[in-house]
Design a protein around this motif. Structure first.
Motif, PDB file in Angstrom:
ATOM      1  N   ALA A  49       0.832  -1.285   0.034  1.00 46.28           N
ATOM      2  CA  ALA A  49      -0.121  -0.155   0.077  1.00 46.28           C
ATOM      3  C   ALA A  49       0.996   1.298   0.016  1.00 46.28           C
ATOM      4  O   ALA A  49       0.522   2.292  -0.867  1.00 46.28           O
ATOM      5  CB  ALA A  49      -0.964  -0.033   1.243  1.00 46.28           C
ATOM      6  N   THR A  50       1.807   1.350   0.630  1.00 42.11           N
ATOM      7  CA  THR A  50       2.827   2.345   0.835  1.00 42.11           C
ATOM      8  C   THR A  50       3.499   2.760  -0.524  1.00 42.11           C
ATOM      9  O   THR A  50       3.693   3.524  -0.892  1.00 42.11           O
ATOM     10  CB  THR A  50       3.724   2.268   2.041  1.00 42.11           C
ATOM     11  OG1 THR A  50       2.968   1.911   3.302  1.00 42.11           O
ATOM     12  CG2 THR A  50       4.732   3.383   2.124  1.00 42.11           C
ATOM     13  N   ALA A  51       4.111   1.524  -0.974  1.00 43.80           N
ATOM     14  CA  ALA A  51       4.852   1.775  -2.248  1.00 43.80           C
ATOM     15  C   ALA A  51       3.817   2.282  -3.392  1.00 43.80           C
ATOM     16  O   ALA A  51       4.674   2.813  -4.180  1.00 43.80           O
ATOM     17  CB  ALA A  51       5.415   0.363  -2.593  1.00 43.80           C
ATOM     18  N   LEU A  52       2.758   1.767  -3.431  1.00 41.60           N
ATOM     19  CA  LEU A  52       1.928   2.238  -4.503  1.00 41.60           C
ATOM     20  C   LEU A  52       1.012   3.108  -4.343  1.00 41.60           C
ATOM     21  O   LEU A  52       0.051   3.345  -5.358  1.00 41.60           O
ATOM     22  CB  LEU A  52       1.378   0.656  -5.092  1.00 41.60           C
ATOM     23  CG  LEU A  52       1.886  -0.547  -5.485  1.00 41.60           C
ATOM     24  CD1 LEU A  52       1.285  -1.662  -5.719  1.00 41.60           C
ATOM     25  CD2 LEU A  52       2.945  -0.120  -6.518  1.00 41.60           C
ATOM     26  N   ASN A  53       0.961   3.882  -3.173  1.00 37.87           N
ATOM     27  CA  ASN A  53       0.013   4.816  -2.896  1.00 37.87           C
ATOM     28  C   ASN A  53      -1.263   4.638  -2.789  1.00 37.87           C
ATOM     29  O   ASN A  53      -2.116   4.964  -3.628  1.00 37.87           O
ATOM     30  CB  ASN A  53       0.275   6.254  -3.741  1.00 37.87           C
ATOM     31  CG  ASN A  53      -0.357   7.168  -3.135  1.00 37.87           C
ATOM     32  OD1 ASN A  53      -0.401   7.502  -1.847  1.00 37.87           O
ATOM     33  ND2 ASN A  53      -0.731   8.451  -4.026  1.00 37.87           N
ATOM     34  N   LEU A  54      -1.639   3.312  -2.399  1.00 41.82           N
ATOM     35  CA  LEU A  54      -3.042   2.646  -2.435  1.00 41.82           C
ATOM     36  C   LEU A  54      -3.456   2.523  -0.685  1.00 41.82           C
ATOM     37  O   LEU A  54      -2.554   2.651  -0.145  1.00 41.82           O
ATOM     38  CB  LEU A  54      -3.069   1.467  -2.988  1.00 41.82           C
ATOM     39  CG  LEU A  54      -2.819   1.146  -4.558  1.00 41.82           C
ATOM     40  CD1 LEU A  54      -2.462  -0.441  -5.019  1.00 41.82           C
ATOM     41  CD2 LEU A  54      -3.697   2.117  -5.316  1.00 41.82           C
ATOM     42  N   THR A  55      -4.591   2.460  -0.622  1.00 42.91           N
ATOM     43  CA  THR A  55      -5.263   2.088   0.851  1.00 42.91           C
ATOM     44  C   THR A  55      -5.001   0.606   0.827  1.00 42.91           C
ATOM     45  O   THR A  55      -4.995  -0.281  -0.012  1.00 42.91           O
ATOM     46  CB  THR A  55      -6.643   2.384   0.916  1.00 42.91           C
ATOM     47  OG1 THR A  55      -7.566   1.727  -0.070  1.00 42.91           O
ATOM     48  CG2 THR A  55      -7.007   3.891   0.417  1.00 42.91           C
ATOM     49  N   LYS A  56      -4.713   0.191   2.387  1.00 47.26           N
ATOM     50  CA  LYS A  56      -4.753  -1.047   2.785  1.00 47.26           C
ATOM     51  C   LYS A  56      -5.891  -1.929   2.378  1.00 47.26           C
ATOM     52  O   LYS A  56      -5.678  -3.282   1.993  1.00 47.26           O
ATOM     53  CB  LYS A  56      -4.305  -1.236   4.018  1.00 47.26           C
ATOM     54  CG  LYS A  56      -3.103  -0.588   4.499  1.00 47.26           C
ATOM     55  CD  LYS A  56      -2.519  -1.140   5.902  1.00 47.26           C
ATOM     56  CE  LYS A  56      -3.452  -0.333   7.180  1.00 47.26           C
ATOM     57  NZ  LYS A  56      -2.748  -0.550   8.462  1.00 47.26           N
ATOM     58  N   ALA A  57      -7.112  -1.361   2.291  1.00 42.82           N
ATOM     59  CA  ALA A  57      -8.204  -1.955   1.967  1.00 42.82           C
ATOM     60  C   ALA A  57      -8.169  -2.327   0.604  1.00 42.82           C
ATOM     61  O   ALA A  57      -8.581  -3.421   0.126  1.00 42.82           O
ATOM     62  CB  ALA A  57      -9.553  -1.288   2.361  1.00 42.82           C
ATOM     63  N   ALA A  58      -7.741  -1.499  -0.327  1.00 43.19           N
ATOM     64  CA  ALA A  58      -7.804  -1.902  -1.765  1.00 43.19           C
ATOM     65  C   ALA A  58      -6.852  -2.950  -2.049  1.00 43.19           C
ATOM     66  O   ALA A  58      -7.028  -3.782  -2.837  1.00 43.19           O
ATOM     67  CB  ALA A  58      -7.301  -0.461  -2.460  1.00 43.19           C
ATOM     68  N   VAL A  59      -5.681  -2.820  -1.307  1.00 43.55           N
ATOM     69  CA  VAL A  59      -4.617  -3.909  -1.642  1.00 43.55           C
ATOM     70  C   VAL A  59      -5.052  -5.152  -1.134  1.00 43.55           C
ATOM     71  O   VAL A  59      -4.912  -6.187  -1.981  1.00 43.55           O
ATOM     72  CB  VAL A  59      -3.340  -3.594  -0.828  1.00 43.55           C
ATOM     73  CG1 VAL A  59      -2.283  -4.685  -0.704  1.00 43.55           C
ATOM     74  CG2 VAL A  59      -2.701  -2.156  -1.547  1.00 43.55           C
ATOM     75  N   HIS A  60      -5.905  -5.028  -0.045  1.00 44.15           N
ATOM     76  CA  HIS A  60      -6.451  -6.389   0.359  1.00 44.15           C
ATOM     77  C   HIS A  60      -7.280  -7.077  -0.653  1.00 44.15           C
ATOM     78  O   HIS A  60      -7.340  -8.248  -0.855  1.00 44.15           O
ATOM     79  CB  HIS A  60      -6.925  -6.244   1.718  1.00 44.15           C
ATOM     80  CG  HIS A  60      -7.437  -7.316   2.408  1.00 44.15           C
ATOM     81  ND1 HIS A  60      -8.369  -8.207   2.166  1.00 44.15           N
ATOM     82  CD2 HIS A  60      -6.662  -8.365   3.200  1.00 44.15           C
ATOM     83  CE1 HIS A  60      -8.659  -9.442   3.102  1.00 44.15           C
ATOM     84  NE2 HIS A  60      -7.278  -9.583   3.642  1.00 44.15           N
ATOM     85  N   ARG A  61      -8.320  -6.069  -1.100  1.00 46.92           N
ATOM     86  CA  ARG A  61      -9.110  -6.658  -2.162  1.00 46.92           C
ATOM     87  C   ARG A  61      -8.521  -7.315  -3.361  1.00 46.92           C
ATOM     88  O   ARG A  61      -8.737  -8.432  -4.219  1.00 46.92           O
ATOM     89  CB  ARG A  61     -10.211  -5.591  -2.641  1.00 46.92           C
ATOM     90  CG  ARG A  61     -11.189  -5.260  -1.510  1.00 46.92           C
ATOM     91  CD  ARG A  61     -12.332  -4.367  -2.061  1.00 46.92           C
ATOM     92  NE  ARG A  61     -11.821  -3.114  -2.530  1.00 46.92           N
ATOM     93  CZ  ARG A  61     -11.685  -2.148  -2.075  1.00 46.92           C
ATOM     94  NH1 ARG A  61     -11.856  -2.134  -0.499  1.00 46.92           N
ATOM     95  NH2 ARG A  61     -11.024  -0.963  -2.429  1.00 46.92           N
ATOM     96  N   ILE A  62      -7.357  -6.449  -3.812  1.00 47.37           N
ATOM     97  CA  ILE A  62      -6.756  -7.034  -4.722  1.00 47.37           C
ATOM     98  C   ILE A  62      -6.183  -8.246  -4.735  1.00 47.37           C
ATOM     99  O   ILE A  62      -6.150  -9.185  -5.543  1.00 47.37           O
ATOM    100  CB  ILE A  62      -5.516  -6.041  -5.452  1.00 47.37           C
ATOM    101  CG1 ILE A  62      -6.320  -4.670  -6.073  1.00 47.37           C
ATOM    102  CG2 ILE A  62      -4.759  -6.304  -6.563  1.00 47.37           C
ATOM    103  CD1 ILE A  62      -5.405  -3.435  -6.031  1.00 47.37           C
TER     104      ILE A  62
END
Length: 270
Positions: A49-62
């Motif tokens: 999430a930090t590296a790609l500037n995404l929310t943790k929730a979005a990363v978890h879904r992906i």
């Protein structure tokens, strides 16, 4: 006939939905590709999430979606994620289609230009190796190899570069199967001396030859590794021994750097 408000809204709605779908796919691709370039065996949600500037929730879904297709796997204890077997299968499919000759061609041209000598590419075929490509310099006195002719793995720079980086068990098997027949009076035919030479080659990262395969020829050769660390090809620079001194100047560095660049393209971590 009048067009209803709902009908008028549909094209825009469809466009928005398509844009959101494309954006979701792009984010999933970004996450998958990040595993490939991070250089780490596994990653956590927060790191991604930090590296790609995404929310943790979005990363978890992906990650959940990628796991459903076996592109990503998760350690149930550490909750860290790694590439799954489906992603590895994609990489292997790409590598199976890779034409090493096309990949090596620019390096061969550059080596021949830098050294003024012949640059070659060799592949292994069982207990032999053969030249599959070469770039010959514009010199009156020059080396030129014959493509497609098999040579034993114990004689010459390119051959020794293959043999040296095989597992010890494979080296033992080769020596058990094959008497070390001389191709010239410089060929190493004593197994103990050959083993000592192979150890030196592994230590310095390249092999040299002074007339071991062909009288009057000198060469220096470096291995190319695949993603599993197996030697799959060898780059070499060769010239007349009266002129070409394999380890003089920057030849060894240029050659090993060229081989390393090709190895990196094949997924070798170095």
């Amino acid at each position: 006939m009048p067009i209803s408000a709902a009908a008028k809204a549909n094209p825009a709605t469809d466009d928005d939905s398509q844009s959101r779908s494309i954006a979701a796919v792009e984010r999933a691709m970004d996450v998958l590709l990040y595993f490939g370039r991070s250089g780490q065996p596994d990653l956590g949600v927060t790191e991604i999430a930090t590296a790609l500037n995404l929310t943790k929730a979005a990363v978890h879904r992906i990650l959940t979606a990628l796991r459903s297709r076996d592109l990503i796997t998760v350690d149930p204890v550490t909750r860290r994620y790694a590439l799954g077997h489906a992603a590895v299968a994609l990489g292997r499919a790409y590598l199976a289609r890779t034409d090493l000759r096309a990949m090596a061609a620019p390096e061969l041209r550059q080596l021949a230009e830098q050294t003024g000598e012949t640059a070659t590419l060799s592949l292994r075929r069982g207990d032999t190796r053969l030249y599959v490509d070469q770039v010959v310099p514009d010199q009156e006195l020059r080396m030129e190899v014959t493509l497609g002719i098999p040579y034993p793995l114990h004689a010459g720079g390119s051959s020794k570069a293959f043999l040296a980086f095989l597992p010890e068990t494979e080296i033992d098997s080769y020596l058990d199967r094959h008497p070390l027949k001389p191709l010239t009076d410089k060929t190493l035919t004593d197994p103990a001396k050959l083993r000592k030479e192979l150890a030196a080659i592994r230590k310095r990262g390249y092999a040299t030859s002074l007339g071991e395969r062909q009288a009057g020829a000198a060469s220096i050769a470096a291995p190319i590794f695949d993603h599993d660390g197996h030697v799959v090809a060898v780059l070499s620079v060769a010239g007349p021994s009266a002129r070409f001194k394999p380890e003089h100047g920057e030849t060894a560095q240029s050659l090993t750097e060229a081989a390393a660049r090709i190895s990196a393209q094949l997924g070798y971590p170095g």
